[in-house]
Design a protein around this motif. Structure first.
Motif, mmCIF file in Angstrom:
data_model
loop_
_atom_site.group_PDB
_atom_site.id
_atom_site.type_symbol
_atom_site.label_atom_id
_atom_site.label_comp_id
_atom_site.label_asym_id
_atom_site.label_seq_id
_atom_site.Cartn_x
_atom_site.Cartn_y
_atom_site.Cartn_z
ATOM 1 N N LEU A 230 -3.343 0.829 -8.692
ATOM 2 C CA LEU A 230 -2.692 1.706 -9.666
ATOM 3 C C LEU A 230 -3.411 1.772 -11.009
ATOM 4 O O LEU A 230 -3.080 2.618 -11.832
ATOM 5 N N GLY A 231 -4.354 0.881 -11.231
ATOM 6 C CA GLY A 231 -5.026 0.867 -12.530
ATOM 7 C C GLY A 231 -4.180 0.135 -13.544
ATOM 8 O O GLY A 231 -3.849 -1.025 -13.360
ATOM 9 N N LEU B 291 1.297 6.887 -6.715
ATOM 10 C CA LEU B 291 0.138 7.690 -7.104
ATOM 11 C C LEU B 291 0.375 9.149 -6.769
ATOM 12 O O LEU B 291 0.410 9.536 -5.612
ATOM 13 N N THR B 292 0.559 9.939 -7.808
ATOM 14 C CA THR B 292 0.724 11.381 -7.614
ATOM 15 C C THR B 292 -0.159 12.096 -8.616
ATOM 16 O O THR B 292 -0.514 11.533 -9.654
ATOM 17 N N ASP C 18 0.835 -1.207 0.000
ATOM 18 C CA ASP C 18 0.000 0.000 0.000
ATOM 19 C C ASP C 18 0.869 1.256 0.000
ATOM 20 O O ASP C 18 0.559 2.231 -0.692
ATOM 21 N N ALA C 19 1.957 1.245 0.760
ATOM 22 C CA ALA C 19 2.866 2.396 0.797
ATOM 23 C C ALA C 19 3.526 2.609 -0.570
ATOM 24 O O ALA C 19 3.710 3.750 -1.012
ATOM 25 N N PRO D 234 4.141 8.876 -15.930
ATOM 26 C CA PRO D 234 4.328 7.430 -15.823
ATOM 27 C C PRO D 234 5.390 7.097 -14.763
ATOM 28 O O PRO D 234 6.340 7.849 -14.569
ATOM 29 N N VAL D 235 5.189 5.970 -14.101
ATOM 30 C CA VAL D 235 6.056 5.565 -12.997
ATOM 31 C C VAL D 235 6.589 4.167 -13.255
ATOM 32 O O VAL D 235 5.857 3.278 -13.680
#
Length: 166
Positions: free
Chosen positions: A87-88, A61-62, A54-55, A67-68
């Motif tokens: 995250l989708g 998520l920002t 979760d962390a 893209p990450v």
């Protein structure tokens, strides 16, 4: 994704740099007690991993929609499912190698909490991505440059395909 010693951080940083993405190192989000436990060769339980995952998602998520690329073990499908749910759109690059090669790498590295003593437990729980998961499986015997090239081509091809499917 992959066990300790497969090069997730190195390859993830290279991909992020090449594609202009933000990079998230999941190892940085482990609780201090979890790091101490792993440093002593004791694997984490699923219950201990969930807050960590979760962390990782929270960090990824920002609001900037950049893209990450995330370096994260994600050894079980349930972990990857959690990442996908939070995250989708998530794709996975599975860095894989022989136990001998991974052990050699773990024995050679210094100053990391995930030591060779964790490899057997990680290999035991590892669920390699199945055909129905959006994943690319790569052999870590390849050079970092070759791994990065293959990963970037796959990610860009997937992104282009998604654009034209929409």
């Amino acid at each position: 994704m992959g066990t300790a010693g497969t090069g997730k951080s190195e390859i993830g940083r290279r991909i992020a740099s090449r594609l202009g993405c933000r990079f998230v190192e999941a190892d940085e989000m482990h609780a201090p007690e979890a790091v101490a436990q792993m440093r002593n060769g004791v694997p984490l339980t699923d219950e201990q991993r969930m807050p960590w995952l979760d962390a990782v998602c929270d960090r990824a998520l920002t609001p900037d929609d950049q893209p990450v690329i995330i370096a994260c073990s994600a050894l079980k499908r349930t972990y990857r499912d959690l990442l996908r749910a939070r995250l989708g759109s998530a794709r996975f690059i599975s860095l894989e190698g022989t136990a001998v090669l991974i052990l050699q790498r773990l024995q050679a590295r210094r100053d990391h909490f995930a030591t060779a003593s964790l490899l057997a437990s990680q290999l035991e729980i590892l669920e390699t991505p199945r055909a129905d998961e959006d994943a690319l499986r790569l052999d870590i015997a390849l050079s970092p440059e070759a791994l990065t090239d293959k990963a970037c081509v796959w990610l860009l091809d997937e992104a282009l395909s998604a654009r034209y499917r929409a």
